[in-house]
Design a protein around this motif. Structure first.
Motif, PDB file in Angstrom:
ATOM      1  N   ALA A   2     -32.056  52.043  20.390  1.00 56.10           N
ATOM      2  CA  ALA A   2     -31.886  53.447  20.977  1.00 56.10           C
ATOM      3  C   ALA A   2     -30.626  53.741  21.577  1.00 56.10           C
ATOM      4  CB  ALA A   2     -32.987  53.553  22.150  1.00 56.10           C
ATOM      5  N   LEU A   3     -29.984  52.618  21.832  1.00 57.38           N
ATOM      6  CA  LEU A   3     -28.528  52.955  22.591  1.00 57.38           C
ATOM      7  C   LEU A   3     -27.541  53.056  21.297  1.00 57.38           C
ATOM      8  CD1 LEU A   3     -28.297  50.499  25.530  1.00 57.38           C
ATOM      9  CD2 LEU A   3     -28.424  53.136  25.444  1.00 57.38           C
ATOM     10  N   ALA A   4     -27.663  52.167  20.134  1.00 55.85           N
ATOM     11  CA  ALA A   4     -26.815  52.385  18.954  1.00 55.85           C
ATOM     12  C   ALA A   4     -26.565  53.594  18.346  1.00 55.85           C
ATOM     13  CB  ALA A   4     -27.342  51.220  18.066  1.00 55.85           C
ATOM     14  N   VAL A   5     -27.884  54.464  18.138  1.00 55.70           N
ATOM     15  CA  VAL A   5     -27.696  55.520  17.412  1.00 55.70           C
ATOM     16  C   VAL A   5     -26.858  56.628  18.146  1.00 55.70           C
ATOM     17  CG1 VAL A   5     -29.066  57.700  16.685  1.00 55.70           C
ATOM     18  CG2 VAL A   5     -29.891  55.326  16.399  1.00 55.70           C
ATOM     19  N   PRO A   6     -27.044  56.913  19.468  1.00 55.98           N
ATOM     20  CA  PRO A   6     -26.164  57.924  20.169  1.00 55.98           C
ATOM     21  C   PRO A   6     -24.578  57.463  20.229  1.00 55.98           C
ATOM     22  CG  PRO A   6     -27.784  57.382  21.722  1.00 55.98           C
ATOM     23  CD  PRO A   6     -28.070  56.620  20.554  1.00 55.98           C
ATOM     24  N   MET A   7     -24.661  56.010  20.400  1.00 58.41           N
ATOM     25  CA  MET A   7     -23.295  55.438  20.542  1.00 58.41           C
ATOM     26  C   MET A   7     -22.418  55.540  19.150  1.00 58.41           C
ATOM     27  SD  MET A   7     -22.318  51.723  21.409  1.00 58.41           S
ATOM     28  CE  MET A   7     -21.924  51.428  23.092  1.00 58.41           C
ATOM     29  N   ALA A   8     -23.325  55.420  17.992  1.00 59.33           N
ATOM     30  CA  ALA A   8     -22.439  55.626  16.797  1.00 59.33           C
ATOM     31  C   ALA A   8     -21.977  57.124  16.390  1.00 59.33           C
ATOM     32  CB  ALA A   8     -23.660  55.576  15.809  1.00 59.33           C
TER      33      ALA A   8
END
Length: 181
Positions: free
Chosen positions: A29-35
């Motif tokens: 869940a954090l990786a998608v917006p972080m990407a």
């Protein structure tokens, strides 16, 4: 007693599995917006660096005789990886880091804008390259007069490749967090 121990092991195993699954979900869940943020940041930094390189090249050209412009174009191209083109105010080619026969007509919109004194930065389709081209063009000013335009350009695929590499490292990092959890 043996049954109690087995039940505790089963509960512990399920608890550990649930926690690992929770960490994986949170990491994803954090990786998608972080990407997305990293991708946007990489693109902005790439364009900003290309603008700085173009402006500093324009300043360097303005401070030297035209006979040195080809050498400067070659040096900047070697340092940045970009194609460097210098076009006179009459649209004549003065210097080109790519000594090929490609793209000898430089009546491009970005060159025309730079010759009016504007810094121009964008992406456009290149018929010559057959792909999108990221460019920045700037005026070369001598004695308050625009005498030439300098354009640094790179295939947009260079930007995309840099973004993909960063995203790959982000994926490796997220997987390492999940495995460590």
């Amino acid at each position: 007693r043996w049954s109690n121990s087995r039940q505790r092991d089963g509960v512990t195993r399920r608890l550990v599995l649930a926690m690992a699954l929770l960490v994986a979900v949170v990491a994803a869940a954090l990786a998608v917006p972080m990407a997305t943020v990293v991708s946007n940041d990489q693109r902005a930094a790439f364009v900003s660096n290309l603008q700085v390189d173009t402006l500093s090249t324009a300043v360097a050209l303005a401070a030297q005789p035209r006979a040195q412009w080809q050498a400067t174009a070659q040096e900047v191209a070697a340092r940045t990886g970009a194609r460097v083109v210098v076009v006179g105010d009459d649209l004549s080619l003065i210097a080109d880091s790519d000594n090929s026969s490609l793209d000898r007509a430089f009546d491009r919109p970005e060159v025309q804008q730079a010759l009016t004194g504007s810094l121009t930065s964008d992406v456009r389709a290149s018929v010559t390259l057959g792909e999108a081209l990221r460019y920045v063009a700037a005026p070369v000013v001598e004695a308050e007069q625009v005498v030439a335009a300098v354009r640094l350009s790179l295939p947009e695929s260079s930007v995309n490749e840099q973004v993909r590499r960063t995203q790959a490292w982000l994926i490796v990092f997220v997987l390492a967090v999940v495995v460590a959890a």
